[in-house]
Design a protein around this motif. Structure first.
Motif, PDB file in Angstrom:
ATOM      1  N   ALA A  50       0.824  -1.207   0.000  1.00 42.12           N
ATOM      2  CA  ALA A  50       0.000   0.000   0.000  1.00 42.12           C
ATOM      3  C   ALA A  50       0.855   1.253   0.000  1.00 42.12           C
ATOM      4  O   ALA A  50       1.822   1.347   0.757  1.00 42.12           O
ATOM      5  CB  ALA A  50      -0.917   0.002   1.226  1.00 42.12           C
ATOM      6  N   GLU A  53      -2.718   4.664   1.057  1.00 38.33           N
ATOM      7  CA  GLU A  53      -3.995   3.947   0.951  1.00 38.33           C
ATOM      8  C   GLU A  53      -4.718   3.876   2.293  1.00 38.33           C
ATOM      9  O   GLU A  53      -5.412   2.897   2.575  1.00 38.33           O
ATOM     10  CB  GLU A  53      -3.753   2.527   0.428  1.00 38.33           C
ATOM     11  CG  GLU A  53      -3.214   2.444  -0.985  1.00 38.33           C
ATOM     12  CD  GLU A  53      -4.285   2.637  -2.040  1.00 38.33           C
ATOM     13  OE1 GLU A  53      -5.423   3.045  -1.674  1.00 38.33           O
ATOM     14  OE2 GLU A  53      -3.998   2.401  -3.220  1.00 38.33           O
ATOM     15  N   ASN A  56      -8.618   3.385   1.974  1.00 37.80           N
ATOM     16  CA  ASN A  56      -8.968   2.076   1.412  1.00 37.80           C
ATOM     17  C   ASN A  56      -8.704   0.952   2.405  1.00 37.80           C
ATOM     18  O   ASN A  56      -9.473  -0.011   2.481  1.00 37.80           O
ATOM     19  CB  ASN A  56      -8.180   1.833   0.122  1.00 37.80           C
ATOM     20  CG  ASN A  56      -8.775   2.556  -1.073  1.00 37.80           C
ATOM     21  OD1 ASN A  56      -9.991   2.687  -1.178  1.00 37.80           O
ATOM     22  ND2 ASN A  56      -7.928   3.031  -1.966  1.00 37.80           N
ATOM     23  N   LEU A  57      -7.622   1.040   3.151  1.00 36.75           N
ATOM     24  CA  LEU A  57      -7.327   0.021   4.161  1.00 36.75           C
ATOM     25  C   LEU A  57      -8.413  -0.008   5.238  1.00 36.75           C
ATOM     26  O   LEU A  57      -8.820  -1.084   5.690  1.00 36.75           O
ATOM     27  CB  LEU A  57      -5.959   0.285   4.795  1.00 36.75           C
ATOM     28  CG  LEU A  57      -4.741  -0.038   3.916  1.00 36.75           C
ATOM     29  CD1 LEU A  57      -3.463   0.448   4.595  1.00 36.75           C
ATOM     30  CD2 LEU A  57      -4.643  -1.540   3.637  1.00 36.75           C
ATOM     31  N   LYS A  58      -8.878   1.144   5.648  1.00 34.17           N
ATOM     32  CA  LYS A  58      -9.943   1.196   6.658  1.00 34.17           C
ATOM     33  C   LYS A  58     -11.200   0.469   6.172  1.00 34.17           C
ATOM     34  O   LYS A  58     -11.867  -0.223   6.947  1.00 34.17           O
ATOM     35  CB  LYS A  58     -10.287   2.652   6.984  1.00 34.17           C
ATOM     36  CG  LYS A  58      -9.216   3.411   7.744  1.00 34.17           C
ATOM     37  CD  LYS A  58      -9.650   4.867   7.954  1.00 34.17           C
ATOM     38  CE  LYS A  58      -8.552   5.686   8.610  1.00 34.17           C
ATOM     39  NZ  LYS A  58      -8.962   7.132   8.755  1.00 34.17           N
ATOM     40  N   LEU A  61      -9.711  -3.738   4.602  1.00 38.13           N
ATOM     41  CA  LEU A  61      -8.957  -4.688   5.412  1.00 38.13           C
ATOM     42  C   LEU A  61      -9.847  -5.519   6.333  1.00 38.13           C
ATOM     43  O   LEU A  61      -9.587  -6.723   6.512  1.00 38.13           O
ATOM     44  CB  LEU A  61      -7.885  -3.951   6.207  1.00 38.13           C
ATOM     45  CG  LEU A  61      -6.765  -4.810   6.808  1.00 38.13           C
ATOM     46  CD1 LEU A  61      -6.143  -5.726   5.755  1.00 38.13           C
ATOM     47  CD2 LEU A  61      -5.686  -3.921   7.425  1.00 38.13           C
ATOM     48  N   LEU A  76       1.198  -6.476   5.711  1.00 37.47           N
ATOM     49  CA  LEU A  76       0.914  -5.149   5.190  1.00 37.47           C
ATOM     50  C   LEU A  76       2.232  -4.431   4.914  1.00 37.47           C
ATOM     51  O   LEU A  76       3.041  -4.233   5.823  1.00 37.47           O
ATOM     52  CB  LEU A  76       0.090  -4.340   6.194  1.00 37.47           C
ATOM     53  CG  LEU A  76      -1.275  -4.939   6.567  1.00 37.47           C
ATOM     54  CD1 LEU A  76      -1.928  -4.096   7.662  1.00 37.47           C
ATOM     55  CD2 LEU A  76      -2.181  -5.027   5.347  1.00 37.47           C
ATOM     56  N   ASN A  78       3.938  -1.067   3.882  1.00 40.13           N
ATOM     57  CA  ASN A  78       3.801   0.381   3.708  1.00 40.13           C
ATOM     58  C   ASN A  78       4.931   0.876   2.823  1.00 40.13           C
ATOM     59  O   ASN A  78       6.084   0.956   3.241  1.00 40.13           O
ATOM     60  CB  ASN A  78       3.839   1.093   5.069  1.00 40.13           C
ATOM     61  CG  ASN A  78       3.818   2.601   4.905  1.00 40.13           C
ATOM     62  OD1 ASN A  78       3.074   3.132   4.077  1.00 40.13           O
ATOM     63  ND2 ASN A  78       4.651   3.296   5.658  1.00 40.13           N
ATOM     64  N   THR A  85      -1.118   6.053   6.256  1.00 39.09           N
ATOM     65  CA  THR A  85      -1.238   4.616   5.983  1.00 39.09           C
ATOM     66  C   THR A  85      -0.598   3.776   7.079  1.00 39.09           C
ATOM     67  O   THR A  85      -1.185   2.788   7.542  1.00 39.09           O
ATOM     68  CB  THR A  85      -0.593   4.283   4.619  1.00 39.09           C
ATOM     69  OG1 THR A  85      -1.377   4.843   3.572  1.00 39.09           O
ATOM     70  CG2 THR A  85      -0.501   2.778   4.408  1.00 39.09           C
ATOM     71  N   MET A  89      -2.344   0.945   9.574  1.00 38.97           N
ATOM     72  CA  MET A  89      -1.837  -0.423   9.681  1.00 38.97           C
ATOM     73  C   MET A  89      -1.565  -0.793  11.136  1.00 38.97           C
ATOM     74  O   MET A  89      -1.914  -1.894  11.595  1.00 38.97           O
ATOM     75  CB  MET A  89      -0.557  -0.575   8.855  1.00 38.97           C
ATOM     76  CG  MET A  89      -0.747  -0.522   7.351  1.00 38.97           C
ATOM     77  SD  MET A  89       0.857  -0.645   6.482  1.00 38.97           S
ATOM     78  CE  MET A  89       0.325  -0.752   4.769  1.00 38.97           C
ATOM     79  N   ALA A 135      -4.637  -2.770  -1.865  1.00 38.72           N
ATOM     80  CA  ALA A 135      -5.311  -2.102  -0.759  1.00 38.72           C
ATOM     81  C   ALA A 135      -6.690  -1.587  -1.155  1.00 38.72           C
ATOM     82  O   ALA A 135      -7.571  -1.437  -0.294  1.00 38.72           O
ATOM     83  CB  ALA A 135      -4.455  -0.949  -0.240  1.00 38.72           C
TER      84      ALA A 135
END
Length: 370
Positions: A50, A53, A56-58, A61, A76, A78, A85, A89, A135
């Motif tokens: 990612a 991101e 998008n991760l929120k 994931l 993950l 980064n 980000t 994570m 992500a």
């Protein structure tokens, strides 16, 4: 012979080439049915690289964390993000003990190279079986890992999945993106089934870690910023070690680009990697695209000229029947049945844009990664 006679003969050959391609696709993939393979509860490392991101991760994931699978970790990576980000994570890691974080720092030699970040993620993974997604993607079901892992065996070390795009009503761009995605899947699934795998999509693919390191990872194409998915598979996949998975439960879903400019930039990056494919793969892909382009050009010119128009219409009808069968069955299989009836229009748009993209790539080098 007159020019129009020569053009008619050439058009007949082009239609023949298109019919051969679509007939091959029809019997190699379109009419096939996929199902869950043997239950193989093998340990899995899901790797997500990612860069900026956080949002998008929120959103995505949690869907991966809640997979109905007994033994998996999430690595993950980064990749030098400058938003929050890494913080996102770390928040997930604090709540889930199967999450591992790899924080990639800027280096002069590898800055902005996703392949370098992915390599660090692969090295940090605990398990032999690696499943990759992005992500901005989420699995279509909680059975995603179960279905993807079921395709591995002693012989099969690569699994090609399907990465769909979310649907948006009344959007030409969205329809065009989804059409291109189905057509691409039709090709890489078909070619894999006939023993000629040539690419995968990083949104949904899997392979053995041993395969990665035995082939020196991305070293042979590290100088190419893109291609961590298709170039690697193009290099290491063969008729014996590759399986495909296209059950509905195994799909991943991504949010597509919402502007033609962003999609155009994305496709420039994707197309720029194809020149590094194996010669046979390049020949087949160029032949297919060229025959599509010439079909439309020759058909329009010959219809305007009205030379032997009955035969021209018959050849056009033959080509569209075979194409609609092949594409239509595939579109239904991949939950894109609403594209079938507008596929000729979408095809014409896509061919035009691809021609523009090819031309743009000849003039300048596209930007890569974020």
């Amino acid at each position: 012979m007159t020019f129009l006679t020569i053009l008619f003969i050439a058009f007949t050959v082009i239609v023949g080439i298109q019919v051969v391609f679509y007939t091959t696709f029809l019997f190699a993939f379109s009419t096939k049915k996929d199902k869950l393979g043997l239950d193989r509860p093998i340990p899995i490392s899901v790797i997500i690289c990612a860069k900026n991101e956080a949002e998008n991760l929120k959103q995505n994931l949690p869907i991966i964390i809640n997979q109905n699978y007994d033994n998996f970790e999430i690595v993950l990576v980064n990749d030098c993000s400058y938003d929050n980000t890494l913080e996102v994570m770390e928040q997930f890691k604090a709540k889930h003990n199967n999450i591992k974080i790899v924080d990639v720092k800027d280096t002069e030699a590898f800055w902005g190279n996703k392949k370098y970040a992915l390599t660090l993620g692969i090295k940090a993974s605990s398990f032999e079986t690696l499943v990759f997604t992005d992500a901005d993607c989420y699995p279509n079901s909680d059975q995603w890992l179960k279905h993807m892992s079921s395709k591995f065996s002693k012989e099969k070390h690569i699994v090609l999945g399907y990465g769909a795009y979310a649907k948006k009503k009344f959007s030409l761009l969205n329809s065009l993106i989804r059409f291109e995605t189905v057509l691409t899947a039709l090709q890489y699934f078909s070619y894999s089934n006939i023993g000629m795998p040539y690419m995968a999509v990083g949104r949904n693919m899997a392979y053995r870690k041993e395969l990665f390191f035995n082939n020196s990872g991305f070293n042979n194409h590290m100088f190419v910023r893109s291609g961590d998915d298709d170039l690697f598979v193009n290099e290491v996949a063969d008729s014996k070690n590759t399986a495909i998975c296209y059950t509905n439960e195994s799909f991943t879903i991504s949010n597509p680009k919402t502007s033609f400019k962003d999609w155009f930039t994305q496709k420039r990056r994707h197309i720029s990697t194809s020149k590094y494919y194996k010669p046979l793969h390049k020949f087949v892909l160029v032949t297919f695209y060229s025959s599509q382009l010439l079909f439309w050009i020759f058909a329009i010119v010959l219809l305007i000229s009205q030379v032997q128009w009955q035969w021209i219409l018959a050849l056009i009808l033959l080509r569209f029947i075979v194409q609609m069968l092949s594409f239509g069955l595939t579109a239904k299989k991949l939950n894109e049945g609403n594209l079938i009836y507008i596929s000729p229009v979408l095809e014409l748009f896509l061919i035009t844009f691809q021609l523009i993209i090819f031309s743009a790539n000849k003039i300048s080098t596209p930007k890569h990664w974020k």
